[in-house]
Scaffold this motif. Structure first.
Motif, mmCIF file in Angstrom:
data_model
loop_
_atom_site.group_PDB
_atom_site.id
_atom_site.type_symbol
_atom_site.label_atom_id
_atom_site.label_comp_id
_atom_site.label_asym_id
_atom_site.label_seq_id
_atom_site.Cartn_x
_atom_site.Cartn_y
_atom_site.Cartn_z
ATOM 1 N N GLY A 139 0.773 -0.827 0.093
ATOM 2 C CA GLY A 139 0.134 0.172 0.187
ATOM 3 C C GLY A 139 0.731 0.906 0.049
ATOM 4 N N MET A 140 1.792 1.631 1.209
ATOM 5 C CA MET A 140 2.832 2.350 1.077
ATOM 6 C C MET A 140 3.474 2.313 -0.366
ATOM 7 S SD MET A 140 2.805 3.395 3.868
ATOM 8 C CE MET A 140 1.839 3.764 5.281
ATOM 9 N N THR A 161 2.436 17.484 -0.693
ATOM 10 C CA THR A 161 3.472 17.737 0.149
ATOM 11 C C THR A 161 2.941 16.120 0.859
ATOM 12 O OG1 THR A 161 2.263 19.524 0.326
ATOM 13 C CG2 THR A 161 3.024 18.476 2.729
ATOM 14 N N ILE A 162 3.884 15.633 1.032
ATOM 15 C CA ILE A 162 4.478 13.600 1.580
ATOM 16 C C ILE A 162 4.234 14.212 3.303
ATOM 17 C CG2 ILE A 162 5.957 12.695 1.609
ATOM 18 C CD1 ILE A 162 5.459 12.485 -0.828
ATOM 19 N N PRO A 163 2.847 13.531 3.753
ATOM 20 C CA PRO A 163 2.809 14.013 5.219
ATOM 21 C C PRO A 163 3.725 12.985 6.068
ATOM 22 C CG PRO A 163 1.395 11.839 4.198
ATOM 23 C CD PRO A 163 1.848 12.803 2.878
ATOM 24 N N ILE A 164 4.218 14.153 7.036
ATOM 25 C CA ILE A 164 5.253 13.826 8.145
ATOM 26 C C ILE A 164 5.198 13.851 9.024
ATOM 27 C CG2 ILE A 164 6.989 14.430 9.251
ATOM 28 C CD1 ILE A 164 7.704 16.884 7.580
ATOM 29 N N LEU A 165 5.046 11.608 9.878
ATOM 30 C CA LEU A 165 5.077 11.066 10.548
ATOM 31 C C LEU A 165 5.766 10.882 11.509
ATOM 32 C CD1 LEU A 165 2.687 8.381 8.931
ATOM 33 C CD2 LEU A 165 2.071 10.093 9.951
ATOM 34 N N ARG A 166 5.205 10.916 13.448
ATOM 35 C CA ARG A 166 6.522 10.831 13.690
ATOM 36 C C ARG A 166 5.699 9.877 15.054
ATOM 37 N NH1 ARG A 166 6.481 16.604 13.112
ATOM 38 N NH2 ARG A 166 7.725 18.021 11.783
ATOM 39 N N LEU A 304 6.890 -2.977 8.031
ATOM 40 C CA LEU A 304 8.137 -2.469 7.641
ATOM 41 C C LEU A 304 9.694 -1.189 7.991
ATOM 42 C CD1 LEU A 304 8.679 -6.595 7.548
ATOM 43 C CD2 LEU A 304 7.588 -5.058 9.310
ATOM 44 N N ARG A 305 9.544 -0.742 6.907
ATOM 45 C CA ARG A 305 9.714 0.110 5.958
ATOM 46 C C ARG A 305 11.392 0.609 7.698
ATOM 47 N NH1 ARG A 305 6.439 -0.094 3.078
ATOM 48 N NH2 ARG A 305 7.719 -0.518 0.189
ATOM 49 N N SER A 306 11.966 1.285 7.961
ATOM 50 C CA SER A 306 12.285 2.426 8.631
ATOM 51 C C SER A 306 12.151 3.872 8.418
ATOM 52 C CB SER A 306 13.717 2.820 8.741
ATOM 53 O OG SER A 306 14.450 2.354 7.085
ATOM 54 N N LYS A 307 11.548 3.469 7.668
ATOM 55 C CA LYS A 307 10.933 5.666 7.896
ATOM 56 C C LYS A 307 9.348 5.453 7.355
ATOM 57 C CE LYS A 307 15.046 7.727 5.216
ATOM 58 N NZ LYS A 307 14.823 9.257 3.884
ATOM 59 N N PHE A 308 8.497 6.043 8.463
ATOM 60 C CA PHE A 308 7.490 5.750 8.708
ATOM 61 C C PHE A 308 6.871 6.376 7.482
ATOM 62 C CE2 PHE A 308 8.318 5.645 12.967
ATOM 63 C CZ PHE A 308 7.472 4.715 13.465
ATOM 64 N N GLY A 309 5.159 6.070 6.470
ATOM 65 C CA GLY A 309 3.982 7.117 6.552
ATOM 66 C C GLY A 309 4.735 7.026 4.763
ATOM 67 N N ILE A 310 4.333 7.718 3.924
ATOM 68 C CA ILE A 310 4.386 7.539 2.453
ATOM 69 C C ILE A 310 5.734 8.313 2.483
ATOM 70 C CG2 ILE A 310 3.300 8.280 0.139
ATOM 71 C CD1 ILE A 310 0.391 8.268 1.630
ATOM 72 N N GLN A 311 6.406 7.945 1.349
ATOM 73 C CA GLN A 311 7.610 8.578 0.902
ATOM 74 C C GLN A 311 7.439 8.935 -0.795
ATOM 75 O OE1 GLN A 311 9.807 8.920 3.175
ATOM 76 N NE2 GLN A 311 8.704 8.300 4.835
ATOM 77 N N PRO A 312 8.724 10.424 -1.095
ATOM 78 C CA PRO A 312 8.471 10.412 -2.590
ATOM 79 C C PRO A 312 9.358 9.147 -3.457
ATOM 80 C CG PRO A 312 9.812 11.762 -0.976
ATOM 81 C CD PRO A 312 9.830 11.127 -0.282
ATOM 82 N N LEU A 313 8.635 9.074 -4.644
ATOM 83 C CA LEU A 313 9.070 7.858 -5.086
ATOM 84 C C LEU A 313 10.098 7.967 -5.414
ATOM 85 C CD1 LEU A 313 7.383 5.320 -6.876
ATOM 86 C CD2 LEU A 313 7.252 6.629 -8.977
#
Length: 492
Positions: A139-140, A161-166, A304-313
């Motif tokens: 899904g991501m 805008t790429i949402p930033i999750l913390r 399981l990615r180390s970075k949360f949420g949607i990332q730039p393609l």
């Protein structure tokens, strides 16, 4: 990404193995009619740039092979008599997607297609359906692709805008500066808790593979569920309402969504056992007809990615990226609290307790490592069989994906909603939760031989959310400003 062939990831091999042939369906509602020529032109220019969309599966199902893509073979624009459909556009779209679940993707070419339905529904003027095999990405990955292909509706020249999750702060964050000894004790406690929770989860997982099954209910599918066609329904609710509950209860949005789901499934299971009154034949629901010690669990998909949420393609396509494109997910077997509660806020409290325990466990990454080892040693067929056995023992599958925080458009076509779903899984019930701007889409996919009316489940989800808002107002847990927002949302 210049290699002609690339191996599939472990989860991708599971998703395309015999008996676990999973496909995703993303329904995108548009606020205007769709121009098919715009879609075709964009695909012709860009599809070859994406290795997954321009590759096909090798015969052994273990490698991607680069191939030429004839875009016209992947885009379908059915001739629709809108006059005949009338005001039944929602039903037409649901039936169309349901028929797609009976038609396998052509493995001689890239495993995706797009269907353009210029049909007016209750939430959109037209609908685009993107169907693809789950082995292409999770899904991501798909959401990052959608955002790379779109622009802000408010600024057609700007990318979304790429949402930033913390991460939420944990206990150790609050006492980091209180001294070495106390900090050390907290670290030891947190590590011990993590190890203990992981051991318990893995033992329960082993029991699930061997013998531990969910209670037979009106939601529990059978061994043939993955081969049955699917019916789909959705409901769009206010994301602000969910945020209000989150803030009032001091929890996360995921906690709220799990609480709403538990309440809705409890209401549905209880309602499925209504008795008919002997006087007049009216249906009278039992006060509580849910069996004691009922076991209902869900396989919850975890990134399981180390970075949360949607990332730039572009970042996801980097070869050594920490947020790599693909299927970097696994499941957590989550027990659901099923039972009738007089106070709907109890479902939220129980959801938070369950989620807190699962957040302090390495269940998902350890299971991913185990499956990777089994696939490398014994083959994908064995790994897929074990994965399927876990799902067969549970009742539902749940996924939550964060979407764009503002409205977006595709080449001048404003998007009203984004609704993902999956078919091919062995459970009779799949629940997807997708945020978009100020909305939350609740997507329900069911095996109609087990759950004949997915709309009923959507009703229960919506009613459960409303009951929680009302309970917060009655308990005085919302301030005047929040109550005003709630009233405006309910009026809208």
């Amino acid at each position: 990404m210049n290699e002609e062939e690339e191996p599939l990831s472990p989860m991708a091999r599971i998703f395309q193995s015999s008996g676990t042939d999973y496909c995703t369906v993303i329904t995108i509602g548009f606020k205007t009619k769709i121009n098919p020529d715009v879609i075709l032109d964009d695909l012709k220019q860009n599809v070859s740039k994406h290795p997954r969309l321009s590759s096909k599966l090798a015969d052994d199902g273990a490698r991607w092979i680069k191939t030429e893509v004839n875009v016209e073979d992947h885009v379908f624009v059915p001739d629709i008599d809108t006059g005949e459909i009338g005001d039944k556009g929602d039903r037409f779209v649901e039936d169309y997607i349901s028929r797609l679940t009976t038609l396998p993707l052509d493995r001689s070419r890239p495993l995706w297609d797009i269907h353009i339905l210029n049909v007016k529904t209750s939430d959109a003027e037209a609908v685009g359906i993107i169907r693809s095999h789950h082995s292409l990405g999770d899904g991501m990955s798909r959401m990052s692709l959608i955002m790379a292909c779109t622009h802000k509706t408010s600024d057609p020249e700007a990318l979304p805008t790429i949402p930033i999750l913390r991460r939420r702060e944990n206990v150790s964050d609050g006492i980091r500066d209180t001294g070495w000894f106390l900090s050390s004790m907290v670290a030891i406690y947190a590590t011990t808790r993590l190890i203990w929770n992981t051991i318990i989860d893995l033992l329960l997982l082993l029991a699930t593979v061997l013998f531990l099954k969910d209670t037979e209910t009106s939601l529990k599918g059978g061994a043939e569920a993955d081969r049955n066609y699917r019916r789909f329904s959705h409901r769009i609710v206010s994301l602000d309402d969910i945020r209000i509950i989150k803030d009032a209860m001091d929890m996360t949005i995921n906690d709220v969504l799990l609480g709403v789901t538990q309440a809705a499934l409890s209401r549905y299971i209880n309602g499925a056992h209504d008795k008919t009154s002997e006087h007049g034949g009216t249906s009278t629901p039992l006060l509580n007809n849910i069996p004691c010690n009922i076991r209902v669990r869900a396989g919850v998909l975890v990134n399981l990615r180390s970075k949360f949420g949607i990332q730039p393609l572009a970042d996801m396509m980097e070869k050594d990226s920490k947020c790599r494109w693909g299927n970097h997910i696994n499941i957590v077997v989550l027990p659901l609290s099923i039972g009738l509660e007089t106070d709907p806020l109890v479902y939220l409290s129980k959801a938070k307790s369950t989620m807190d325990q699962k957040k302090n466990s390495l269940h998902a990454p350890v299971l991913y490592s185990i499956l990777s080892f089994i696939i490398s040693v014994f083959g994908a067929k064995i790994g897929a069989a074990l994965f399927k056995r876990v799902l067969l023992s549970t009742t539902a599958c749940i996924s939550n994906v964060n979407g764009p925080t503002e409205e977006i458009s595709f080449h001048g076509h404003p998007i009203a909603y984004i609704i993902p779903s999956v078919y091919g899984h062995p459970q009779a019930l799949m629940i997807h939760l997708q945020s978009y701007a100020d909305k939350m889409a609740i997507s329900i996919a069911v095996d109609p031989t087990i759950i004949p009316d997915p709309h009923k489940l959507c009703d229960e989800m919506e009613e459960s959310l409303k009951s929680m808002k009302i309970a917060l107002v009655e308990k005085g847990l919302l301030n005047d400003e929040q109550v005003s927002v709630r009233v405006n949302n309910m009026c809208n």
